[in-house]
Design a protein around this motif. Structure first.
Motif, mmCIF file in Angstrom:
data_model
loop_
_atom_site.group_PDB
_atom_site.id
_atom_site.type_symbol
_atom_site.label_atom_id
_atom_site.label_comp_id
_atom_site.label_asym_id
_atom_site.label_seq_id
_atom_site.Cartn_x
_atom_site.Cartn_y
_atom_site.Cartn_z
ATOM 1 N N GLY A 115 -0.848 -2.887 1.625
ATOM 2 C CA GLY A 115 0.280 -3.459 2.361
ATOM 3 C C GLY A 115 0.940 -4.564 1.538
ATOM 4 N N GLY A 116 0.094 -5.303 0.820
ATOM 5 C CA GLY A 116 0.599 -6.399 -0.006
ATOM 6 C C GLY A 116 1.383 -7.398 0.821
ATOM 7 N N ALA A 117 2.456 -7.908 0.255
ATOM 8 C CA ALA A 117 3.386 -8.767 0.996
ATOM 9 C C ALA A 117 4.635 -7.939 1.287
ATOM 10 C CB ALA A 117 3.740 -9.990 0.150
ATOM 11 N N VAL A 118 5.427 -8.360 2.282
ATOM 12 C CA VAL A 118 6.579 -7.524 2.696
ATOM 13 C C VAL A 118 7.560 -7.272 1.555
ATOM 14 C CG1 VAL A 118 6.548 -7.990 5.181
ATOM 15 C CG2 VAL A 118 7.713 -9.592 3.650
ATOM 16 N N TRP A 119 7.600 -8.136 0.561
ATOM 17 C CA TRP A 119 8.569 -7.983 -0.527
ATOM 18 C C TRP A 119 8.022 -7.212 -1.733
ATOM 19 C CZ3 TRP A 119 6.168 -10.545 -4.463
ATOM 20 C CH2 TRP A 119 5.298 -11.586 -4.108
ATOM 21 N N HIS A 120 6.758 -6.761 -1.692
ATOM 22 C CA HIS A 120 6.225 -5.969 -2.806
ATOM 23 C C HIS A 120 6.818 -4.555 -2.791
ATOM 24 C CE1 HIS A 120 2.518 -8.713 -3.248
ATOM 25 N NE2 HIS A 120 3.212 -8.795 -4.367
ATOM 26 N N SER A 121 7.057 -4.000 -3.977
ATOM 27 C CA SER A 121 7.569 -2.632 -4.065
ATOM 28 C C SER A 121 6.438 -1.640 -3.779
ATOM 29 C CB SER A 121 8.122 -2.369 -5.475
ATOM 30 O OG SER A 121 7.051 -2.350 -6.394
ATOM 31 N N LEU B 78 -3.969 1.540 4.650
ATOM 32 C CA LEU B 78 -2.767 2.397 4.591
ATOM 33 C C LEU B 78 -2.029 2.286 5.915
ATOM 34 C CD1 LEU B 78 -0.898 4.682 3.616
ATOM 35 C CD2 LEU B 78 -2.679 6.313 4.213
ATOM 36 N N SER B 79 -0.838 1.713 5.884
ATOM 37 C CA SER B 79 -0.052 1.542 7.113
ATOM 38 C C SER B 79 0.830 2.760 7.322
ATOM 39 C CB SER B 79 0.817 0.286 7.017
ATOM 40 O OG SER B 79 -0.023 -0.837 6.924
ATOM 41 N N THR B 80 0.840 3.275 8.564
ATOM 42 C CA THR B 80 1.567 4.529 8.809
ATOM 43 C C THR B 80 2.802 4.294 9.688
ATOM 44 O OG1 THR B 80 -0.054 5.033 10.531
ATOM 45 C CG2 THR B 80 -0.364 6.083 8.391
ATOM 46 N N GLY B 81 3.641 3.380 9.248
ATOM 47 C CA GLY B 81 4.907 3.181 9.945
ATOM 48 C C GLY B 81 5.514 1.831 9.624
ATOM 49 N N THR B 82 6.824 1.763 9.833
ATOM 50 C CA THR B 82 7.575 0.520 9.592
ATOM 51 C C THR B 82 7.619 -0.300 10.874
ATOM 52 O OG1 THR B 82 8.898 1.617 7.912
ATOM 53 C CG2 THR B 82 9.881 -0.334 8.941
ATOM 54 N N CYS B 83 7.575 -1.620 10.729
ATOM 55 C CA CYS B 83 7.708 -2.466 11.927
ATOM 56 C C CYS B 83 8.315 -3.812 11.535
ATOM 57 C CB CYS B 83 6.341 -2.696 12.585
ATOM 58 S SG CYS B 83 5.160 -3.588 11.556
ATOM 59 N N ASN B 84 8.775 -4.538 12.552
ATOM 60 C CA ASN B 84 9.146 -5.927 12.306
ATOM 61 C C ASN B 84 7.869 -6.709 12.036
ATOM 62 O OD1 ASN B 84 11.742 -5.202 12.796
ATOM 63 N ND2 ASN B 84 12.083 -6.638 14.472
ATOM 64 N N PHE B 85 7.993 -7.732 11.195
ATOM 65 C CA PHE B 85 6.823 -8.533 10.812
ATOM 66 C C PHE B 85 7.321 -9.975 10.783
ATOM 67 C CE2 PHE B 85 3.531 -10.152 8.004
ATOM 68 C CZ PHE B 85 2.408 -9.421 8.366
ATOM 69 N N GLY B 86 7.234 -10.650 11.938
ATOM 70 C CA GLY B 86 7.895 -11.945 12.054
ATOM 71 C C GLY B 86 9.378 -11.747 11.841
ATOM 72 N N SER B 87 9.966 -12.534 10.951
ATOM 73 C CA SER B 87 11.403 -12.385 10.698
ATOM 74 C C SER B 87 11.684 -11.372 9.589
ATOM 75 C CB SER B 87 11.994 -13.750 10.326
ATOM 76 O OG SER B 87 11.238 -14.307 9.285
ATOM 77 N N ASP B 88 10.625 -10.728 9.070
ATOM 78 C CA ASP B 88 10.772 -9.731 7.999
ATOM 79 C C ASP B 88 10.562 -8.321 8.547
ATOM 80 O OD1 ASP B 88 11.109 -11.465 5.657
ATOM 81 O OD2 ASP B 88 9.086 -12.141 6.141
ATOM 82 N N VAL B 89 10.672 -7.348 7.634
ATOM 83 C CA VAL B 89 10.374 -5.951 7.978
ATOM 84 C C VAL B 89 9.258 -5.477 7.051
ATOM 85 C CG1 VAL B 89 11.263 -3.572 7.999
ATOM 86 C CG2 VAL B 89 12.717 -5.456 8.775
ATOM 87 N N PHE B 90 8.225 -4.879 7.630
ATOM 88 C CA PHE B 90 7.136 -4.305 6.830
ATOM 89 C C PHE B 90 7.455 -2.808 6.694
ATOM 90 C CE2 PHE B 90 2.390 -3.044 6.817
ATOM 91 C CZ PHE B 90 2.363 -3.053 5.427
ATOM 92 N N MET B 91 7.866 -2.426 5.487
ATOM 93 C CA MET B 91 8.454 -1.110 5.234
ATOM 94 C C MET B 91 7.401 -0.059 4.897
ATOM 95 S SD MET B 91 11.317 0.442 5.125
ATOM 96 C CE MET B 91 12.569 -0.826 4.963
ATOM 97 N N ASN B 92 7.371 0.992 5.686
ATOM 98 C CA ASN B 92 6.476 2.127 5.408
ATOM 99 C C ASN B 92 7.163 3.407 5.854
ATOM 100 O OD1 ASN B 92 3.808 0.797 4.550
ATOM 101 N ND2 ASN B 92 4.337 -0.314 6.421
ATOM 102 N N THR B 93 8.121 3.863 5.043
ATOM 103 C CA THR B 93 8.838 5.099 5.372
ATOM 104 C C THR B 93 7.887 6.289 5.249
ATOM 105 O OG1 THR B 93 9.423 5.508 3.082
ATOM 106 C CG2 THR B 93 10.964 4.144 4.350
ATOM 107 N N GLU B 94 8.372 7.441 5.695
ATOM 108 C CA GLU B 94 7.565 8.666 5.583
ATOM 109 C C GLU B 94 7.178 8.902 4.117
ATOM 110 O OE1 GLU B 94 8.062 12.601 8.014
ATOM 111 O OE2 GLU B 94 9.383 12.666 6.268
ATOM 112 N N GLU B 95 8.123 8.628 3.228
ATOM 113 C CA GLU B 95 7.850 8.854 1.809
ATOM 114 C C GLU B 95 6.749 7.911 1.297
ATOM 115 O OE1 GLU B 95 10.275 7.381 -1.189
ATOM 116 O OE2 GLU B 95 8.894 8.396 -2.555
ATOM 117 N N TYR B 96 6.775 6.652 1.733
ATOM 118 C CA TYR B 96 5.704 5.712 1.344
ATOM 119 C C TYR B 96 4.347 6.252 1.803
ATOM 120 C CZ TYR B 96 8.652 1.478 0.485
ATOM 121 O OH TYR B 96 9.531 0.545 0.025
#
Ligand code: KMH
Ligand code: ZN
Length: 271
Positions: free
Chosen positions: A83-89, A106-124
């Motif tokens: 997962g790292g940090a929200v800004w890691h590629s 292994l995170s299986t979905g995108t969600c809000n994370f405080g004021s950020d977004v934790f990105m986990n698209t289908e491709e990720y």
């Protein structure tokens, strides 16, 4: 009921020394904290690496050093974060999997994370799951919202995840699923009965959700990544202090604590 697996989430990517002066940062400090958590009853160490100045990093060499130092001290299961940090590629996040650890998150979905977004698209998700498969790494599926369970089951259908899955319900992140009792009941009732689960309650949710997991037959994650306090306003002395409390409560409830070897059996880790 099977024995209780306690995961210690030692550092995380968000907590700073300003708010938690006892936060382990260097590989040596993280390994020592893992060792003390193991002595207190933890059988998994969920690890995020940091640079010397405290910035989160997914650098493979830093993870390599942490892994080596932990393995020199004890047999706790090393579980690096993807997962790292929200800004890691995406490319940064997957790095520790190439060390072929026994497990990785292994995170299986995108969600809000405080004021950020934790990105986990289908491709990720598909890329991470495939690389974990190729490297013989057992994923721990991080669930921040109910739909992420359904995404994980789609990965099973596509042959990218094997049953039985081990889930970690991360509950109480601002912007994602809350951490009330009814929310845990909902998540637990939404997974196949042969799967295993851990709960990671954020902040004030950590202790009540852990107690629920102990009596429901789930497993428990505690540590500075999720919660920096021992009690209201009192900063915890160490990750081990939080682990030791869970071990004590579990024993009082008649639930024995799993050693790392027993945790490997419960989680079907065959390496
Ligand atoms: N730091 C969060 C953005 C994981 O370790 O897999 C993501 C996280 C999940 O901590
Ligand atoms: Zn994490």
């Amino acid at each position: 009921m099977e024995k209780l697996i306690i995961t210690a989430c030692l550092t995380g990517a968000e907590v700073t020394r300003e708010v938690q002066p006892n936060l382990p940062i260097s590989p040596e400090e993280i390994a020592e904290e893992a060792y003390k958590a193991w002595q207190a009853g933890a059988s998994i160490a969920h690890v995020h690496a940091r640079k010397p100045d405290g910035t989160p990093t997914q650098d493979i060499e830093t993870y390599r050093e942490i892994k080596k130092r932990i393995e020199e001290k004890c047999d706790i299961i090393f579980q690096p974060s993807t997962g790292g940090a929200v800004w890691h590629s995406k490319e940064e996040r997957i790095q520790p999997v190439y060390l072929q650890p026994e497990m990785a998150s292994l995170s299986t979905g995108t969600c809000n994370f405080g004021s950020d977004v934790f990105m986990n698209t289908e491709e990720y998700m598909e890329t991470f799951a495939k690389i974990m498969q190729e490297n013989g790494v057992k994923p721990e599926i991080e669930i921040f919202e109910k739909g992420m369970i359904d995404n994980a089951m789609r990965l099973v259908k596509k042959g990218l995840l094997s049953m039985p899955i081990h889930f970690d319900f991360v509950m109480g992140v601002p912007g994602a699923i809350p951490g009330e009792a009814r929310d845990l009941m909902y998540l637990v009732s939404s997974i196949p009965s042969n799967c295993t689960w851990t709960v990671a309650g954020i902040g004030r949710y950590e202790l009540p959700l852990a107690v629920m997991a102990i009596v429901m037959g789930g497993h428990v994650r505690v540590g500075f990544e999720d919660n920096i306090y021992y009690s209201k306003g009192v900063v915890a002395e160490s990750n081990a202090q939080l682990v030791a409390r869970i071990a004590r409560i579990a024993k009082e409830c008649g639930r024995e604590i799993a050693t790392p070897a027993e945790a490997r059996k419960i989680l079907n880790i065959t390496k």
